[in-house]
Write an enzyme that holds these catalytic residues in place. Structure first.
Site, PDB file in Angstrom:
ATOM      1  N   GLU A 185      38.726  48.686  19.327  1.00 14.64           N
ATOM      2  CA  GLU A 185      38.159  48.028  18.171  1.00 14.64           C
ATOM      3  C   GLU A 185      36.685  47.739  18.381  1.00 14.64           C
ATOM      4  O   GLU A 185      36.325  46.839  19.147  1.00 14.64           O
ATOM      5  CB  GLU A 185      38.911  46.732  17.865  1.00 14.64           C
ATOM      6  CG  GLU A 185      40.351  46.959  17.475  1.00 14.64           C
ATOM      7  CD  GLU A 185      40.479  47.964  16.328  1.00 14.64           C
ATOM      8  OE1 GLU A 185      39.859  47.734  15.264  1.00 14.64           O
ATOM      9  OE2 GLU A 185      41.168  48.993  16.504  1.00 14.64           O
ATOM     10  N   LYS A 241      59.440  38.156  23.416  1.00 13.08           N
ATOM     11  CA  LYS A 241      58.732  39.067  22.500  1.00 13.08           C
ATOM     12  C   LYS A 241      58.700  38.540  21.066  1.00 13.08           C
ATOM     13  O   LYS A 241      58.702  39.321  20.106  1.00 13.08           O
ATOM     14  CB  LYS A 241      59.377  40.464  22.511  1.00 13.08           C
ATOM     15  CG  LYS A 241      59.511  41.107  23.874  1.00 13.08           C
ATOM     16  CD  LYS A 241      58.183  41.444  24.482  1.00 13.08           C
ATOM     17  CE  LYS A 241      58.259  42.230  25.771  1.00 13.08           C
ATOM     18  NZ  LYS A 241      58.988  41.629  26.875  1.00 13.08           N
ATOM     19  N   HIS A 266      30.146  43.475  12.186  1.00 10.75           N
ATOM     20  CA  HIS A 266      31.017  44.642  12.193  1.00 10.75           C
ATOM     21  C   HIS A 266      30.219  45.903  11.881  1.00 10.75           C
ATOM     22  O   HIS A 266      30.458  46.964  12.421  1.00 10.75           O
ATOM     23  CB  HIS A 266      32.169  44.477  11.192  1.00 10.75           C
ATOM     24  CG  HIS A 266      33.337  43.784  11.810  1.00 10.75           C
ATOM     25  ND1 HIS A 266      34.292  44.436  12.525  1.00 10.75           N
ATOM     26  CD2 HIS A 266      33.656  42.483  11.849  1.00 10.75           C
ATOM     27  CE1 HIS A 266      35.174  43.585  12.967  1.00 10.75           C
ATOM     28  NE2 HIS A 266      34.827  42.385  12.574  1.00 10.75           N
TER      29      HIS A 266
END
Lengths: 512, 512, 512, 512
Positions: free
Chosen positions: A210, A340, A505
């Protein structure tokens, strides 16, 4: 030492019963601890004794018959070894069969139990990924799997097949190995951590795809460093397995709760016999309907410990079942662990490490470096609290799972534990001096410096980067991760508050 | 086309104002779309005009002065390009300054705005990871970073530094690249999927370090295949950004809600102008206190879309702010999105894909292959429902995040989205024939086949393995992942129900 | 016996400092236990001693001066009595003043402390409901209040003013008494309860205004009775108060947790000194940020106990604060109790009584009396589980709060506790014989048979109806309520499943 | 107008089939709207026609035969009337029977349907509360019930039997009426409300048995009044019913969603035909597994509306079922409504009224009257947010259900709705002037000024006290309740923050 019956039955390898050309075979596996077999007393099938001279035992390359075994000539059967039993020249009908087994052993004494297994009608004829029973981590079988993928899907694993280590090291970490995912690592930091275990500056490996993530964390780290660093505290440490016992009525379930309390010694002994590391801390008991849910809490050292506590709890439950006669059903897990999964019980009662990162972020640093005043960040934190309440979110902060996930991938953690580790409580407060006290409480950060993927080559190097390899390092790692997570809150919180969020971004990200 | 003022101000690169040897500099970046500059009208600093002949503009290798620019001789300024502005020979005092800018452009016409930025006192003198302003993805700077890590922490990145691609491909995916995490991939399947997009058998790449995971999923896949495969349905698809607007009172916030409803056309136009892909579906509005929380829902094609919807929402909000005069505060995010978090709103209203995997699992297959009867699995499912209610878990199934995470790592997803994607609803029901209908609803599975890490080398190969590369493939990928997740539920649910759960960890796992 | 300082300061009645025509006055109230004053040593105001001969003390009708008091001539000061102190002929300036007090007493010895209070500028001149300082429960003042309501709002309290008891009995239950709400009571049952405390058949008083409610519960009761009755079990019993302590850092908060564990004796002694009934069972400690949240769990006998545990916890905390020097802030409640709120912690850890009602409902009875087969009810239960998961509901059953609320109103419970008591877990299961096992777990049913409104006239009669008056009856009452609640699940569940639900509202309900 | 088949079948009164001395009887009830019967065409039992001359119809006191009925001589059958049908001189065997019915009517035209009902073997012989089929609200039957209670449980209903109204008024509110609970009412206020509907000062009736409650709310009201009053805003208003439709697969469920969207006209028409008041606003659709959950949102005027929306939704679903052929199962409720439950969906999407109360509480007033500074209250609010996050509470404030419940009992609300109405979001913020902005958002306050218990004598008087009787008053009432609730937050929040909390319980409370 009396072995609980459920544990005992696990010595048999279920599903291993087969008609083979040389006879009927099945497997026995030592799941207890190192032992020797001093006599083979009887094998029965469907309650009829198999003639001892028709039996053959295979252990690795060795073969022997019952007559070969005695107290003077015992057979070594180390932990985790499988012994194959062959009834030569025979075959069984399709369907269920009962197998009885009687041994003498050291140190366990007589081991005697019976189980049911079945001969299956036909093997399914489906396309299967190539598998090598002898060595499934050799280069040949790996190549065959790559070829299989190619012929099946037309894909060339040019990059997947490129790795820098001997695949044998992945044994115990992966099955049907075919190559690696190469996940880019960026360096953030160094971050200044004032922990009890992590003290000083640490470079941080972030494995992610990312764009802007590393840059964003780095900005937050700069702010924390300029404000004197981040203080981290591990305030709890526990790993769980949560079996459920079903009784005829709620009243019996309640009596069982008292029974458990009275028998904690026996339960603890049974649980801890399975591991040198796991310590049973206590058991939370929850009653509903005619069910008693037990949440076993363990200390597990430097391992994350899910498997360790699974075994320990299984042994403890097996002991309990041997000593109770009114249990109608039993399951080793009941969604109270809660492996989980995010859960409120994790937030309250901790799963893995409960870590708190704190910093007093300097007003001047915020204004100069992040174009934001502490008041704006604090206001955003309050408005986000209301937002979290409306949305029912498991985290009232900005994005702690981003940094946590990147460090999990880099350091060989069980990344699926991001489910649990994604919860966090952000708390901010203006100090009398106009600075911003920030804290991030991560109630269920599941990390290890031993076991799982932590020993794999790149993963170990990343742990080395932070001085977190091996024993007695897990709390250090937890502290560093929490510090990094707080840096991310500073960074994204500031970006949102100062409105340049989208622009950051743009600067780094690919997704234009 | 009128550009909203907040968006306009983002043309300026905040934090870029500096005194350099050659003068005062700052950056302007085209964040709108391809454009040309047809006239530079004025630059002011602290409200005084900068003499145009003292200005110099730099764009890539080119340099030009205001006088060079005209409608006949425009300057191309493509999307995402940065133009550096230099006021030659000058320097500014430390502190805040106001910068005014006036351009003429095509197709945007006159662009005129002012912003505040500051000259910082001193650069902090902290240890920094090496960075190359010109080319941060070249082999030299990467080596320098590896050396830095070595000298800082004594670590040799022997394995981390081993990768099979040109690091330049990671631009936009990572900053401060230093190497890769090599995560082992095992092949599971092929799994038979009866989807609308995925039809047929698919080999599945699982990147994990958790022993037994691949084997466990494989067992479940076998059961599903023998039962006719798994049917998968994507029933919703939406990505969010959730800004908040603060008003003087609850009543103003309520009026704003009506205003939004009435101005959906303008809002949609502003949002969609930022992307060819993003489509604004609708806006959920939540009121509390004097705050109006808006959850923008978008379709984002094959991208996961978090950045895309961030930009679109920012533009929409900027348009709204230009047309409103009573907003007291505005933040682009408010924890209602809920990015990188589990939330009840995701469960209800979807984030990413809402996928449902269904299968009727054959009784015979369960009994023969998993040693468990459908009734026992069904009972476990019910007892786990109660357990989940007690624990407040975000998933009433067994462990869907295990398979999801392994596929996320393998295929270049944003793995931190495991936080959202960890939610699931398992539902089981005995059929009149005694088989077991099972379904797994994943309400917020966030996946992409375009953008993010999906184009990286190993990641792309893994997508190729499943025929999921590129455009119009994202629902296919979602279906396969959901099918695999259901396989994991069959496998672990059966193991728990048949009590051989611990033993399966023994067989494959490393953690003895 | 050392009295903790915070408790000591509560002897002073804050807000009571006033300039009256006869001088400066304030109040002291004995909140400890019965005692006598053996000497009045000094009163200081703003650190200057008030001449003892200018002081006058008033206790009920008696008046005395400091000189009148000695060990030989002590003043009785029973628990809960207020002593007014007058400094004759003086007045203080508007603003804050410090008041110091020194007494000798038995059995507490010397009591010496100082507090701050203030003289307020002006009394507000707002319209006030009439109040009689001497006797606020007499018929005259009640009439005056009714007249006031008439003149203020034009309402005639014809019915509100009709009650069958001496209003003096409501002292301690209500302030500013003006009459009663008459809530219709219907009789349901008798219901057959197989409890540990409630054994046999019980008529049930339901106070409600919702048509069909009594009829619906009655239908469910019939089904339960025909199936052999309902079995009820109280599996836990605890009441909470949850203070929070703020420290300088997370690490100090963690050390405090250990300190608490080590000092449980002192804490318990301080807590239990305040009540003959309350027993401190244990303390759950939750750490987040730099806060330590303590959830004190008590047994409170037949009282619901909220006030009792408030006092006990206050005394315990006061003792703790006296023995600690690093607490930055302290609040007696922190939303972990969680009084008058639903919460996950109540579901897990019980608040009030945890009661489970169970029945095996006969297939024949269901079919004949409710036109529904067990399978349909069971299916509805499963589908509602999924619905509850989607909606995030605190109860996966149909409507248990209906019956609980009606019984709460009838029997004088604190009806606002419906917030907590509304949670429930319905679990259904088909038996091998085709009947339906149903259970309802109510994890936080808050009930009393002593204290609160349980002693009021109609309320007490309703408790008498069930044989639940007074001591050692609270678990009996809890069992009956749980049984009734399950009857409601049978009834509404069947109605929904058989589709005649709306019609039953038609038959009895008013809202056509 | 075509009547949906499920609705049609509800004309038959299930469970009414009986052998009586005069023949076989069953009941038909008009649940549609006022109508006349213009011809009785046929009655069949078990598919054989009953001779028309053997039939007798009874309606109130009237009796007639089929031959008496014609278009010229129709029989009036008003809404909610029951017509008993008698087959003279016959009896049916125990067990199931099919009954067919054919009528002509106005305005509905031909009504023809068949249903199944059964003759039960024996009536159970259990002890039953006396019931009078003719007049169950007369003084005689009420006395008989009181005597029954006396003989059953030895209780004298001296006070319960004391009420000031004709019991006939409770018809439609209660069954098996035996008397009343007398709940003390205290007057609080007047409170100054700046609402859109409530403007001015209002005296508030609080029906409670909890000592100090009235006094505490009164203190808060004083503070609000001195700060200029409380501003209240109703920002949403909707009531729900949430049926579920089961399909063969998730894909069919998804298609159904689209079908619903396309058929909103028909659905709305069917729903709204059942009531003059209910308006269908929209339908939220949630998909999971093969289930489609529909949450119908209605406006319901001054009624709370649960029954109204139940009927409307039933009609709508019945219409849908008539137009679909692939629904496998249907239930009218699925725990998404979520009636009598707290839920996250209520917090997000409102149930009943969403009301927000706001005030800027003056620093001086807080300090002078509550001995607390705004900062301390604000700090407590923040620390309670974290506490709520830890505990998973449905309310981050102090105790809003206290005031809400007391007003609900006083004004004849459905008190069990405290379950929903207990949720609240408290938000506090220091203003630049140092005062304290406080708001309380109640997302699911369920109130009525029409229907339910609002018309009962004492309840109506309490509504009159606030000028909230009858039509178009419900939002006014909602505003006042919200204002009072905020007053309680001010009061208890201040008490906790100033530490005099326990002492205030001492002053007024009974539980010493």
């Amino acid at each position: 030492m009396k072995i609980p019956s459920l544990v005992l039955k696990q010595l048999y390898t279920y599903g291993s019963l087969e008609n083979r050309p040389d006879g009927v075979v099945f497997g026995l596996k030592n799941r207890l601890s190192d032992a020797v077999v001093t006599a083979i007393e009887e094998i029965t099938i469907d309650k009829k004794a198999v003639p001892l001279d028709a039996l053959e035992f295979r252990l690795g390359d060795e073969t022997f018959s019952p007559a070969d075994v005695s107290a003077d000539n015992p057979i070594e059967l180390p932990l985790a070894k499988i012994m194959t039993v062959v009834w030569r020249g025979e075959s069984l009908e399709v369907g269920k069969h009962t197998i009885g087994i009687g041994f003498d052993s050291k140190p366990f004494g007589r081991l005697s139990f019976s189980v049911k297994d079945s001969i299956r009608e036909t093997k399914e004829e489906r396309v299967k990924v190539p598998y090598d029973r002898e060595d499934d981590y050799g280069s040949e079988i790996i190549s065959r799997r790559q070829d299989f993928a190619h012929s099946f899907a037309g894909v060339d694993f040019e990059n997947v097949s490129s790795y820098s280590f001997d695949p044998a090291v992945t044994k115990g970490n992966i099955e049907s190995f075919v190559g690696v995912a190469q996940v880019p690592i960026g360096l953030a930091g160094p971050i200044k951590v004032n922990g009890e275990y992590a003290q000083g500056e640490f470079l941080v490996p972030l494995a992610t795809t990312e764009g802007t993530l590393v840059a964003s964390y780095n900005r937050g780290i700069k702010v924390l460093n300029l404000s004197g660093g981040v203080t981290c505290t591990v305030s709890d440490d526990r790993m769980q397995r949560a079996p459920v016992f079903v009784f005829a009525s709620a009243r019996e379930a309640r009596e069982f709760r008292d029974w458990v309390t009275e028998h904690m010694d026996g339960i603890t002994q049974a649980a801890e016999a399975t591991s040198k590391v796991a310590k049973l801390l206590d058991i939370d008991i929850f009653l509903a309907s005619r069910f008693a849910y037990l949440r076993f809490n363990y200390a597990t050292g430097d391992a994350a410990g899910q498997n360790m506590v699974g075994r320990a709890t299984f042994a403890a439950c097996s002991w309990m079942l041997d000593n109770l006669d009114n249990v109608e059903r039993f399951y080793l897990e009941s969604n109270l662990a809660t492996d989980k999964k995010h859960s409120q019980i994790n937030i309250m009662r901790t799963r893995g490490k409960r870590v708190i990162a704190e910093a007093v972020v300097s007003r001047d640093v915020l204004v100069q470096h992040m174009r934001v005043e502490p008041e704006s960040l604090q206001y955003h934190s309050q408005i986000s609290n209301v937002g979290s309440f409306l949305s029912g979110a498991n985290n009232n902060g900005a994005h702690s799972p981003n940094g946590i996930t990147a460090m999990f991938i880099a350091t060989g953690q069980d990344v699926a534990n991001v489910a649990e580790s994604s919860s966090a409580i952000l708390y901010t407060e203006l100090t009398p001096d106009g600075d911003l006290y920030m804290s991030l409480t991560i109630p269920s950060l599941i990390v290890a410096t031993f076991g799982g993927g932590t020993g794999l080559p790149t993963q170990r190097e990343c742990l080395e980067l932070m001085g977190c390899v091996g024993r007695n390092k897990v709390k250090k790692l937890a502290e560093i991760i929490a510090g990094v997570a707080l840096a991310g809150e500073v960074s994204l919180g500031s970006a949102i508050s100062s409105l340049d969020w989208v622009s950051s971004h743009e600067k780094y990200g690919r997704n234009r």
